[in-house]
Design an enzyme around this catalytic site. Structure first.
Site, short mmCIF file in Angstrom:
data_model
loop_
_atom_site.label_atom_id
_atom_site.label_comp_id
_atom_site.label_asym_id
_atom_site.label_seq_id
_atom_site.Cartn_x
_atom_site.Cartn_y
_atom_site.Cartn_z
N LYS A 42 28.26 32.84 -24.26
CA LYS A 42 29.68 33.07 -24.04
C LYS A 42 29.98 33.40 -22.58
O LYS A 42 31.09 33.23 -22.13
CB LYS A 42 30.14 34.28 -24.88
CG LYS A 42 30.02 34.11 -26.36
CD LYS A 42 30.51 35.42 -27.03
CE LYS A 42 30.08 35.46 -28.46
NZ LYS A 42 30.31 36.83 -29.03
N GLY A 43 28.98 33.89 -21.84
CA GLY A 43 29.24 34.49 -20.53
C GLY A 43 30.01 33.62 -19.55
O GLY A 43 30.78 34.14 -18.74
N ASP A 99 26.96 31.87 -16.06
CA ASP A 99 27.59 33.07 -15.49
C ASP A 99 26.68 33.70 -14.44
O ASP A 99 27.10 33.99 -13.32
CB ASP A 99 27.93 34.09 -16.59
CG ASP A 99 26.75 34.41 -17.53
OD1 ASP A 99 25.67 33.78 -17.40
OD2 ASP A 99 26.91 35.28 -18.39
N ASP A 102 19.31 35.43 -13.82
CA ASP A 102 18.61 36.70 -13.66
C ASP A 102 17.12 36.38 -13.54
O ASP A 102 16.64 36.01 -12.47
CB ASP A 102 18.96 37.54 -14.90
CG ASP A 102 18.44 38.95 -14.86
OD1 ASP A 102 18.36 39.52 -13.77
OD2 ASP A 102 18.13 39.51 -15.92
N PHE A 151 23.53 46.22 -13.22
CA PHE A 151 24.12 45.61 -14.42
C PHE A 151 25.60 45.37 -14.20
O PHE A 151 26.39 46.30 -14.01
CB PHE A 151 23.87 46.47 -15.66
CG PHE A 151 24.15 45.69 -16.91
CD1 PHE A 151 23.21 44.79 -17.39
CD2 PHE A 151 25.37 45.79 -17.54
CE1 PHE A 151 23.48 44.01 -18.51
CE2 PHE A 151 25.65 45.02 -18.67
CZ PHE A 151 24.71 44.13 -19.15
P1 5GP Z 1 17.88 35.09 -17.56
O1 5GP Z 1 17.26 34.20 -18.60
O2 5GP Z 1 18.13 34.42 -16.24
O3 5GP Z 1 17.10 36.36 -17.40
O4 5GP Z 1 19.21 35.59 -18.22
C1 5GP Z 1 20.46 35.16 -17.92
C2 5GP Z 1 21.43 35.83 -18.86
O5 5GP Z 1 21.22 37.24 -18.89
C3 5GP Z 1 22.85 35.64 -18.39
O6 5GP Z 1 23.41 34.43 -18.87
C4 5GP Z 1 23.52 36.89 -18.95
O7 5GP Z 1 23.94 36.66 -20.26
C5 5GP Z 1 22.42 37.94 -18.95
N1 5GP Z 1 22.52 38.83 -17.78
C6 5GP Z 1 21.67 38.90 -16.73
N2 5GP Z 1 22.06 39.82 -15.84
C7 5GP Z 1 23.20 40.35 -16.32
C8 5GP Z 1 24.12 41.36 -15.84
O8 5GP Z 1 23.98 41.96 -14.76
N3 5GP Z 1 25.19 41.62 -16.64
C9 5GP Z 1 25.39 40.99 -17.83
N4 5GP Z 1 26.48 41.35 -18.51
N5 5GP Z 1 24.56 40.04 -18.31
C10 5GP Z 1 23.48 39.72 -17.56
#
Ligand code: 5GP
Length: 178
Positions: A42-43, A99, A102, A151
Site C-alpha cells: 500500500k505504501g 515508497d 530499506d 522510522f
Molecule cells: P525492504 O525490503 O527494502 O527492507 O523494505 C521496504 C519496505 O519496508 C517498504 O516498502 C516499507 O513498507 C517498509 N519500510 C522500510 N522503512 C520504512 C520506514 O522508515 N517507515 C515505514 N513506514 N515503512 C518502512
C-alpha cells in the site's frame, strides 16, 4: 497525529517540487515507448498518484501488493505477492514505483519476479532510499530523496496502518513504537 512526529523531513511543498522533477525525467526517458507504471501497495499509493500526474507522456498503470515483513518490523527476506498484475508484461517497459527502499529485499524479489516475465525492461522509481540499511545490491534508477536510518511516516508510509494520510514525511517519535 502531528504530536507523534519528531521532525518533518520533507514538507508537502518540497515533495511536490521533487515529484515534478521525477515526472519530467521519466517523461523524457520513456518518450515514444510503451510504459507500464506499477505501484506497489500500500505504501506507494499516494506517491504513485502524484507521480503519474507529473508524467507527461501516455502510460498505463497497474498495481501489485506484496508483503515483505512477517509480524516483526525487520525485513525477513520472505516476500509474498498478495495481488498480482492484471496483464502480461511481455515486451513492455515496466517502471516499479516504491515508497521506500530499506534493506532492498522486497525490491530485489520484485525485479527478479518481473524480469522472469520477459519485459522489454524493468526499472525502479522510489520516493525514499535508506542506503545505510541495504543488505542486497539493488539500485533505483529514479530516487526522490536519500534518508537517514529513522522510522518515517506520512505520504503513504504507515505505522500500524496509521499516518499514511499525513501530507509530509516525518520521523515518528520513538515513544510511539517502542
Ligand atoms: P525492504 O525490503 O527494502 O527492507 O523494505 C521496504 C519496505 O519496508 C517498504 O516498502 C516499507 O513498507 C517498509 N519500510 C522500510 N522503512 C520504512 C520506514 O522508515 N517507515 C515505514 N513506514 N515503512 C518502512
Amino acid at each position: 497525529m502531528q504530536k507523534d512526529i519528531e521532525t518533518v523531513l520533507f514538507s508537502h511543498e518540497q515533495i511536490k517540487v521533487r515529484v515534478d522533477e521525477l515526472g519530467d525525467s521519466i517523461s523524457r526517458d520513456y518518450r515514444g515507448k510503451d510504459l507500464l507504471v506499477v505501484g506497489i501497495l500500500k505504501g506507494a499509493f499516494i506517491f504513485m498518484g502524484d507521480l503519474v500526474r507529473a508524467i507527461k507522456i501516455p502510460i498505463e498503470t497497474d498495481f501489485m501488493a506484496v508483503s515483505s515483513y512477517g509480524a516483526s518490523s525487520e525485513s525477513s527476506g520472505v516476500v509474498r505477492i498478495l495481488m498480482d498484475l492484471e496483464k502480461s508484461i511481455e515486451g513492455r517497459h515496466v517502471l516499479i514505483v516504491e515508497d521506500i527502499v530499506d534493506t532492498g529485499l522486497t525490491l530485489k524479489y520484485l525485479i527478479e519476479a518481473l524480469n522472469s516475465r520477459k519485459p522489454a525492461s524493468v526499472k525502479v522509481c522510489t520516493f525514499l532510499d535508506k542506503p545505510e540499511r541495504r543488505r542486497v545490491d539493488v539500485k533505483a534508477e529514479y530516487n526522490g530523496y536519500e534518508v537517514p536510518d529513522e522510522f518515517l511516516v506520512g505520504y503513504g508510509l504507515d505505522y500500524n496502518e496509521k499516518y499514511r494520510n499525513l501530507p509530509y514525511i516525518g520521523i515518528l517519535k520513538r515513544e510511539v513504537y517502542s
